[in-house]
Every structure is written in C-alpha cells, then in structure tokens.
Design a protein around this motif. Structure first.
Motif, PDB file in Angstrom:
ATOM      1  N   THR A 139      24.417 156.523  32.286  1.00 27.70           N
ATOM      2  CA  THR A 139      24.123 156.145  33.669  1.00 27.70           C
ATOM      3  C   THR A 139      24.493 154.695  33.950  1.00 27.70           C
ATOM      4  N   THR A 233      23.178 147.674  37.577  1.00 25.83           N
ATOM      5  CA  THR A 233      22.822 149.090  37.681  1.00 25.83           C
ATOM      6  C   THR A 233      21.375 149.296  37.288  1.00 25.83           C
ATOM      7  N   ARG A 246      17.717 155.585  47.978  1.00 25.19           N
ATOM      8  CA  ARG A 246      18.651 154.480  47.724  1.00 25.19           C
ATOM      9  C   ARG A 246      19.920 154.964  47.036  1.00 25.19           C
ATOM     10  N   MET A 247      19.835 156.039  46.247  1.00 24.36           N
ATOM     11  CA  MET A 247      21.031 156.587  45.593  1.00 24.36           C
ATOM     12  C   MET A 247      22.094 156.994  46.610  1.00 24.36           C
ATOM     13  N   ASN A 250      24.640 154.318  47.353  1.00 30.21           N
ATOM     14  CA  ASN A 250      25.456 153.746  46.275  1.00 30.21           C
ATOM     15  C   ASN A 250      26.918 153.504  46.662  1.00 30.21           C
ATOM     16  N   PRO A 251      27.564 154.423  47.410  1.00 32.97           N
ATOM     17  CA  PRO A 251      28.966 154.172  47.770  1.00 32.97           C
ATOM     18  C   PRO A 251      29.158 152.921  48.630  1.00 32.97           C
ATOM     19  N   LYS A 253      27.134 150.128  48.331  1.00 30.83           N
ATOM     20  CA  LYS A 253      26.471 148.991  47.698  1.00 30.83           C
ATOM     21  C   LYS A 253      27.117 148.643  46.368  1.00 30.83           C
ATOM     22  N   ARG A 254      27.119 147.338  46.044  1.00 33.69           N
ATOM     23  CA  ARG A 254      27.577 146.915  44.724  1.00 33.69           C
ATOM     24  C   ARG A 254      26.511 147.199  43.674  1.00 33.69           C
ATOM     25  N   GLN A 255      25.262 146.949  44.011  1.00 32.82           N
ATOM     26  CA  GLN A 255      24.185 147.312  43.109  1.00 32.82           C
ATOM     27  C   GLN A 255      23.979 148.833  43.167  1.00 32.82           C
ATOM     28  N   LYS A 256      23.959 149.458  41.997  1.00 31.67           N
ATOM     29  CA  LYS A 256      23.833 150.914  41.934  1.00 31.67           C
ATOM     30  C   LYS A 256      22.441 151.311  41.443  1.00 31.67           C
ATOM     31  N   VAL A 257      21.921 152.376  42.024  1.00 37.79           N
ATOM     32  CA  VAL A 257      20.607 152.902  41.662  1.00 37.79           C
ATOM     33  C   VAL A 257      20.753 154.385  41.347  1.00 37.79           C
ATOM     34  N   TYR A 258      20.210 154.800  40.195  1.00 32.72           N
ATOM     35  CA  TYR A 258      20.348 156.197  39.789  1.00 32.72           C
ATOM     36  C   TYR A 258      19.027 156.741  39.260  1.00 32.72           C
TER      37      TYR A 258
END
Length: 317
Positions: A139, A233, A246-247, A250-251, A253-258
């Motif tokens: 991830t 991440t 928030r996921m 993701n497209p 945003k630079r910060q990614k949340v998974y």
C-alpha cells in the motif's frame, strides 16, 4: 469437535462452547488439528454485527482468523505438505474459524512454522503480520530492503503495530512508534528509533514529517495528514468513514490515503517466518487463555490496551 461459537450477533456474552461436526477438507485444502488460535479486534467487531455494511459473517459462526497446528489430512490436489507438519495460517471465517479443535485452510494460505517457533507465536502472527507487511510494502510502497524513508506507526504496541515497527526497521527505515506512556520502553526495545507518548501533546513538537504512516488504531485523519510529508502515504488498517471518503480524493491529492485490505497467502507468511528465524521479528504474546475463556480474551481486546497479541489455547504447545 469442541468449538466456540456465537449463534447470534452480540458481545462476548454471545460466545458458547459447542460440539460441531469435524470438517472435511475439500480439493486444495488442508485439515489442521488446531493447537492455538489468536484474537484480533476484527473477531468481536464482526460478531457485534456493526460491520455488516462492509464486512460480515452470518451467525452461527466460529470466531478467530488465526490458527497454528498440525496437518491432519490433505484434500484432493493439496501438495507441498504432509500429515504431521507444523503449520500456521489465516483462515477464511466462512469456512469455519480457528477457535475449534479442527479447521480447514486453503493450501495456498498455509506456511510451515519455523522449528523454533511456538504454536502460540505462530498463531499470533498471520493476520496482524501480513496486514502490517502488506500495508507498508504494497500500500505505502516501502521497499523491504534499503528503505530510507521515515515511517510512523500509530498503535505501535498493539498486534499489528508491534510487528509494523519491526518490519520498518528490518527494511532499513527510520521508525517512530506512537503508544501510551507505559509501553514506551517496550516499543523502544522493538527497535523504534523514536517513541511518542500520545498522552503528551508536546511530544509531537519539532518532529519532522513522515513519508509513511501506518495507522493501526483509526486515529484522527486530519491530524495524521498534518504530520505527513506533502507526497506521503497513509495506510490505515482500521478505517472509518473519513478514511474511506478521503480515498476518493486520492487522484486529486499528492498525499495518499488508503484503507488496507489483507490478502492472505502462504508466501507472505513464509516471508514473515524467515524474518523471525533471522532474529528480525519478535512476536509479543501478552496473555494466553484456554479456549473456554475466549470471552475473557475478547473483553481484554475490547479494552484497547493489549500489548502484542492474545492467544487462545485449544491444545497449546
């Protein structure tokens, strides 16, 4: 066979000792004589019925995803193992959980235990260990060797967290663990470069941001994003609505949340076993309970204060 089962949704009070038919392995499955199982928060959350919108198992159900035991029988086409092999695995609850004298597991999800590993340690490892491994490696993209980034593990003394700290260190990352004050020394002994006592807000002051955050408790999302690098991440193994929402961004945003979803497999479990054999992974077992006392183990897990894992002895070591 003897097993623990819940016949309706509810809390620890819904657990009862029952006699069930011994399962038969289907094609590609192994039948295990279970020595130990372990407790994970997902066990009692599923049993409560509150996770039904996204994750559910219909009662009656035998709980516990993690098992360690001995191969009793091989189903048709199952290869690579022999009767008597000491093994462990993460089971599919819909096929029957681990809190029973026997359990069936797909052969692809099974790994042979290292010779020096106890059944209690082996039962404590699969779900928590593979979840942390896949969260960091798959991830968040942490390389398993030569990692140079900064990793923050929230819930660093818990089941997945204490393993995540060690996985980050084994990979070469700079690891910071977050835990309560009473567990600071434990997390430090696991190899964390820094430890933050979450009860002391000033402990966060003047800390550089982290490239990867492994959230094992479902911490405040906005607070964690503020502690992450601009292109960092966040991998959350206990996702709430905020993480899921928030996921979707993701497209943009630079910060990614998974949200992390475990994919059980014997290859990853064997990788963890090798780290254990090499002395790079310690498995903390806080307490062991007889199978008939699973209710007490759930109550302890619900408290949110467990250090490492809780193990259920079906036979024991």
């Amino acid at each position: 066979m003897r097993a623990i089962q819940y016949r309706s949704y509810g809390g620890p009070e819904c657990l009862e000792l029952v006699d069930l038919p011994k399962p038969t392995p289907k094609s590609g499955e192994l039948l295990l004589r279970v020595h130990c199982a372990s407790v994970n928060p997902v066990d009692w959350k599923l049993a409560s019925g509150k996770t039904r919108p996204v994750l559910w198992v219909r009662p009656p159900s035998v709980p516990c995803f993690d098992v360690a035991g001995v191969v009793e029988e091989l189903g048709a086409g199952a290869s690579g193992f022999a009767k008597g092999d000491r093994v462990h695995a993460r089971v599919n609850l819909r096929a029957g959980g681990g809190c029973a004298e026997y359990a069936v597991v797909p052969v692809a999800d099974v790994a042979k235990m290292p010779a020096q590993m106890s059944f209690a340690e082996a039962a404590a490892l699969p779900l928590a260990g593979m979840t942390s491994l896949q969260a960091l490696r798959d991830t968040a993209g942490m390389p398993m060797t030569g990692a140079t980034g900064r990793v923050l593990v929230v819930g660093a003394a818990g089941g997945a967290g204490h393993l995540g700290v060690q996985l980050g260190k084994a990979a070469g990352a700079h690891v910071t663990g977050v835990c309560s004050g009473k567990n600071v020394e434990t997390v430090r002994l696991l190899g964390a470069d820094e430890v933050i006592d979450y009860s002391r807000p000033e402990a966060w002051k003047e800390k550089a941001p982290w490239d990867i955050i492994l959230d094992c408790v479902g911490q405040d999302l906005d607070a964690l994003l503020g502690r992450m690098t601009p292109a960092g991440t966040l991998a959350c193994i206990m996702p709430g609505p905020a993480v899921i929402g928030r996921m979707l961004l993701n497209p943009l945003k630079r910060q990614k949340v998974y949200a992390v979803a475990l994919k059980a497999n014997g290859i990853d479990l064997s990788l963890l076993d090798q780290l254990y054999t090499d002395g790079k992974l310690k498995i903390l077992v806080e307490q062991r309970y007889p199978m008939e006392h699973l209710k007490e183990a759930w109550e302890r897990s619900i408290s949110g204060r467990v250090v490492g894992k809780l193990v259920v002895d079906v036979i024991g070591d």
